[in-house]
Design a protein around this motif. Structure first.
Motif, mmCIF file in Angstrom:
data_model
loop_
_atom_site.group_PDB
_atom_site.id
_atom_site.type_symbol
_atom_site.label_atom_id
_atom_site.label_comp_id
_atom_site.label_asym_id
_atom_site.label_seq_id
_atom_site.Cartn_x
_atom_site.Cartn_y
_atom_site.Cartn_z
ATOM 1 N N LEU A 27 53.203 36.589 11.795
ATOM 2 C CA LEU A 27 53.452 37.114 12.743
ATOM 3 C C LEU A 27 55.029 37.492 12.808
ATOM 4 O O LEU A 27 55.710 36.817 12.214
ATOM 5 N N SER A 28 55.200 38.883 13.116
ATOM 6 C CA SER A 28 56.414 39.489 13.032
ATOM 7 C C SER A 28 57.541 38.805 14.230
ATOM 8 O O SER A 28 57.083 38.667 15.213
ATOM 9 N N SER A 30 59.474 40.920 15.804
ATOM 10 C CA SER A 30 59.362 42.020 16.833
ATOM 11 C C SER A 30 58.196 41.718 17.701
ATOM 12 O O SER A 30 58.062 42.131 19.026
ATOM 13 N N PHE A 31 57.044 40.930 17.239
ATOM 14 C CA PHE A 31 56.098 40.596 18.043
ATOM 15 C C PHE A 31 56.465 39.327 18.897
ATOM 16 O O PHE A 31 56.204 39.336 20.166
ATOM 17 N N GLY A 87 59.735 48.367 14.330
ATOM 18 C CA GLY A 87 59.673 46.744 14.590
ATOM 19 C C GLY A 87 59.978 46.136 13.373
ATOM 20 O O GLY A 87 59.482 44.898 13.426
ATOM 21 N N SER A 283 45.797 45.341 19.292
ATOM 22 C CA SER A 283 46.763 46.353 19.769
ATOM 23 C C SER A 283 46.321 47.437 20.870
ATOM 24 O O SER A 283 47.175 47.625 21.639
ATOM 25 N N LEU A 315 49.816 39.444 13.241
ATOM 26 C CA LEU A 315 50.346 39.502 14.626
ATOM 27 C C LEU A 315 51.548 40.747 14.471
ATOM 28 O O LEU A 315 52.680 40.254 14.349
ATOM 29 N N HIS A 317 54.039 43.887 15.247
ATOM 30 C CA HIS A 317 54.895 44.273 16.488
ATOM 31 C C HIS A 317 53.920 45.051 17.403
ATOM 32 O O HIS A 317 54.478 44.904 18.715
ATOM 33 N N TYR A 318 53.050 45.823 16.996
ATOM 34 C CA TYR A 318 52.373 46.640 18.055
ATOM 35 C C TYR A 318 51.102 46.034 18.656
ATOM 36 O O TYR A 318 50.443 46.333 19.323
ATOM 37 N N CYS A 319 50.895 44.666 18.188
ATOM 38 C CA CYS A 319 50.000 43.784 18.801
ATOM 39 C C CYS A 319 50.247 43.555 20.185
ATOM 40 O O CYS A 319 51.540 43.077 20.333
ATOM 41 N N ARG A 320 49.465 43.360 21.181
ATOM 42 C CA ARG A 320 49.696 43.389 22.742
ATOM 43 C C ARG A 320 49.703 41.673 22.743
ATOM 44 O O ARG A 320 48.784 40.751 22.493
ATOM 45 N N PRO A 321 50.799 41.188 23.012
ATOM 46 C CA PRO A 321 50.909 39.642 23.486
ATOM 47 C C PRO A 321 49.820 39.133 24.441
ATOM 48 O O PRO A 321 49.348 38.012 24.193
#
Length: 341
Positions: A27-28, A30-31, A87, A283, A315, A317-321
């Motif tokens: 997981l990044s 930025s996420f 990201g 995302s 996961l 950066h563009y995935c929604r938390p």
């Protein structure tokens, strides 16, 4: 209730733990930043070769997401143009290794230097109740990327010796690394070598068996932990080879490229399956859609054990938390054994 480490261990051994584990290979930062509400701008760098989180940060993120694992990254450098995207996403461009004269450019960290493992050892020592996963590459992906896919493909026929020499540099390195890190307190050894497009492998099974398999086999002898193999794309043609190498688990069984239910039917008695909630869903989908997808995966893949829920890749950066949290919540809602989803 089992600890996260025991839960993952049971799944990797194709047993039924108390519930389906939820893990991620990557997981990044930025996420993680908005997920955790960390102040300031995320300090992200375009590199998949270095570790991004301290052990305390990794445990905090795992606790927030309800994950059963934490990960530590140590990969050999890739010799190619590198472009940082949004990201901190890393894109590899033209490879730098085109002829034998370029091989001295490849300078890998000394795998016999104790200092290379100091941070990793501390990370594993302080893992707490989590399953600690060591992330690296065996060598075929760095070889392809360092040459560039087109140059690599041509060299398979025009200059196989160059491919072999570069691949051996990486494999010799990770053979030593694998031997060392498997003694540091990690629980799972993860190799991330993409070998496939969405439709098929980058090269024929014949090339894999001639070029890659014997070298991976050398590394396999040093891997004394459960071995999770990651490759995007359709790796169906190589699954029996991977099993022959002794892998315990396959990740991520990419949606659209492979049918995880078909893999379960054919290989579920020999492999732990890790996957495969679609990245597009995470995302752009809704919380309800994520919940439905996880429920279906657990219903169809979970019975009998040998299943770890993960995203269909990572996961990013563009995935929604909120969708990642919904994925984790659904694992707890539907994943208790015996499966009743």
């Amino acid at each position: 209730m089992l600890s996260s480490r025991d839960r993952v261990e049971a799944a990797l051994e194709r047993r039924e733990p108390d519930r389906v584990p939820y893990c991620e290979v990557y997981l990044s930062r930025s996420f993680a930043h908005p997920l955790m509400g960390w102040a300031g701008e995320p300090d992200v760098h375009a590199s998949f070769e270095a570790n991004e989180f301290t052990v305390d940060e990794a445990k905090a993120v795992a606790q927030r997401l309800g994950m059963d694992n934490i990960t530590y990254v140590l990969r050999a450098p890739i010799y190619a143009d590198k472009v940082e995207g949004q990201g901190g996403t890393l894109f590899y461009g033209d490879g730098h290794i085109r002829t034998e004269a370029d091989l001295p450019m490849v300078q890998l960290p000394d795998p016999f230097d104790d200092a290379l493992y100091t941070e990793a050892e501390s990370f594993a020592k302080n893992k707490g109740p989590y399953s600690a996963w060591f992330i690296t590459r065996i060598g075929i992906a760095p070889t392809m990327l360092s040459m560039g896919i087109e140059a690599f493909s041509l060299a398979l026929y025009d200059n196989r010796r160059l491919v072999e020499r570069l691949l051996d540099l990486y494999v010799d390195w990770v053979e030593v690394v694998a031997d060392r890190v498997c003694q540091l307190g990690f629980d799972v050894f993860v190799s991330t070598d993409d070998v496939a497009f969405g439709a098929a492998t980058f090269f024929s099974p014949k090339v894999f068996r001639e070029l890659v398999y014997p070298r991976f086999e050398r590394v396999a002898r040093k891997i004394t932990l459960p071995w999770l193999f990651h490759s995007d794309g359709n790796v169906t043609a190589l699954l029996d080879d991977f099993i022959g190498l002794g892998i315990a688990a396959l990740h991520p069984i990419e949606p659209g490229a492979m049918d995880i239910r078909a893999v379960k039917r054919k290989y579920g008695d020999r492999l732990c399956l890790c996957g495969n909630v679609d990245m597009d869903l995470l995302s752009r989908g809704t919380v309800g859609e994520v919940d439905d997808t996880v429920r279906g995966l657990i219903r169809d893949i979970g019975p009998g054990g040998g299943y770890i829920l993960t995203s269909g890749n990572s996961l990013a950066h563009y995935c929604r938390p909120e969708n990642a949290l919904a994925m984790s919540a659904a694992a707890r809602k539907y994943g208790s054994y015996p499966i009743k989803a």
